[in-house]
Design a protein around this motif. Structure first.
Motif, PDB file in Angstrom:
ATOM      1  N   VAL A 168       5.005   6.549  -8.118  1.00  0.00           N
ATOM      2  CA  VAL A 168       4.887   6.219  -6.695  1.00  0.00           C
ATOM      3  C   VAL A 168       4.444   4.781  -6.467  1.00  0.00           C
ATOM      4  O   VAL A 168       4.415   4.317  -5.338  1.00  0.00           O
ATOM      5  CB  VAL A 168       3.931   7.192  -5.960  1.00  0.00           C
ATOM      6  CG1 VAL A 168       4.472   8.602  -5.998  1.00  0.00           C
ATOM      7  CG2 VAL A 168       2.535   7.127  -6.531  1.00  0.00           C
ATOM      8  N   GLY A 169       4.074   4.095  -7.531  1.00  0.00           N
ATOM      9  CA  GLY A 169       3.653   2.706  -7.372  1.00  0.00           C
ATOM     10  C   GLY A 169       3.387   2.057  -8.710  1.00  0.00           C
ATOM     11  O   GLY A 169       3.540   2.674  -9.768  1.00  0.00           O
ATOM     12  N   GLN A 170       2.986   0.798  -8.637  1.00  0.00           N
ATOM     13  CA  GLN A 170       2.688   0.048  -9.846  1.00  0.00           C
ATOM     14  C   GLN A 170       1.591  -0.955  -9.541  1.00  0.00           C
ATOM     15  O   GLN A 170       1.608  -1.611  -8.495  1.00  0.00           O
ATOM     16  CB  GLN A 170       3.940  -0.676 -10.338  1.00  0.00           C
ATOM     17  CG  GLN A 170       3.764  -1.401 -11.633  1.00  0.00           C
ATOM     18  CD  GLN A 170       5.064  -2.008 -12.142  1.00  0.00           C
ATOM     19  OE1 GLN A 170       6.130  -1.803 -11.574  1.00  0.00           O
ATOM     20  NE2 GLN A 170       4.973  -2.757 -13.221  1.00  0.00           N
ATOM     21  N   LYS A 194       1.408   7.591 -11.040  1.00  0.00           N
ATOM     22  CA  LYS A 194       2.250   8.783 -10.954  1.00  0.00           C
ATOM     23  C   LYS A 194       1.499   9.910 -10.256  1.00  0.00           C
ATOM     24  O   LYS A 194       0.274   9.999 -10.345  1.00  0.00           O
ATOM     25  CB  LYS A 194       2.650   9.266 -12.351  1.00  0.00           C
ATOM     26  CG  LYS A 194       3.500   8.277 -13.116  1.00  0.00           C
ATOM     27  CD  LYS A 194       3.872   8.839 -14.458  1.00  0.00           C
ATOM     28  CE  LYS A 194       4.750   7.882 -15.237  1.00  0.00           C
ATOM     29  NZ  LYS A 194       5.148   8.462 -16.532  1.00  0.00           N
ATOM     30  N   VAL A 195       2.253  10.776  -9.566  1.00  0.00           N
ATOM     31  CA  VAL A 195       1.708  12.002  -8.987  1.00  0.00           C
ATOM     32  C   VAL A 195       2.571  13.157  -9.468  1.00  0.00           C
ATOM     33  O   VAL A 195       3.743  12.984  -9.790  1.00  0.00           O
ATOM     34  CB  VAL A 195       1.664  11.971  -7.439  1.00  0.00           C
ATOM     35  CG1 VAL A 195       0.730  10.907  -6.936  1.00  0.00           C
ATOM     36  CG2 VAL A 195       3.052  11.790  -6.861  1.00  0.00           C
ATOM     37  N   ALA A 230       0.843  -1.204   0.000  1.00  0.00           N
ATOM     38  CA  ALA A 230       0.000   0.000   0.000  1.00  0.00           C
ATOM     39  C   ALA A 230       0.873   1.246   0.000  1.00  0.00           C
ATOM     40  O   ALA A 230       1.955   1.267   0.579  1.00  0.00           O
ATOM     41  CB  ALA A 230      -0.899  -0.003   1.227  1.00  0.00           C
ATOM     42  N   VAL A 231       0.374   2.297  -0.668  1.00  0.00           N
ATOM     43  CA  VAL A 231       1.086   3.572  -0.754  1.00  0.00           C
ATOM     44  C   VAL A 231       0.132   4.680  -0.330  1.00  0.00           C
ATOM     45  O   VAL A 231      -1.011   4.728  -0.776  1.00  0.00           O
ATOM     46  CB  VAL A 231       1.579   3.825  -2.204  1.00  0.00           C
ATOM     47  CG1 VAL A 231       2.198   5.200  -2.336  1.00  0.00           C
ATOM     48  CG2 VAL A 231       2.557   2.756  -2.629  1.00  0.00           C
ATOM     49  N   HIS A 232       0.601   5.576   0.529  1.00  0.00           N
ATOM     50  CA  HIS A 232      -0.201   6.732   0.945  1.00  0.00           C
ATOM     51  C   HIS A 232       0.104   7.865  -0.033  1.00  0.00           C
ATOM     52  O   HIS A 232       1.196   8.448  -0.023  1.00  0.00           O
ATOM     53  CB  HIS A 232       0.156   7.134   2.381  1.00  0.00           C
ATOM     54  CG  HIS A 232      -0.760   8.156   2.937  1.00  0.00           C
ATOM     55  ND1 HIS A 232      -0.452   9.482   2.914  1.00  0.00           N
ATOM     56  CD2 HIS A 232      -1.979   8.046   3.511  1.00  0.00           C
ATOM     57  CE1 HIS A 232      -1.438  10.167   3.456  1.00  0.00           C
ATOM     58  NE2 HIS A 232      -2.370   9.306   3.822  1.00  0.00           N
TER      59      HIS A 232
END
Length: 46
Positions: free
Chosen positions: A22-24, A31-32, A3-5
């Protein structure tokens, strides 16, 4: 899977208009980016 915040990740971005991964999820990158000024929304007609 981890998990990513998103808000925490966005706070790490220091440059405007510079998307950061920021993740996949599967084969898609998340992306942010920080924006500055007015963004003209538009669409691409297929």
């Amino acid at each position: 899977m981890q998990a990513v915040h998103l808000l925490s990740e966005l706070e790490k971005v220091t440059e405007y208009w510079s998307p950061q991964v920021v993740g996949q999820v599967n084969d898609q990158y998340i992306k942010v980016a920080k924006l500055k000024g007015q963004l003209a929304w538009h669409q691409h007609v297929v």
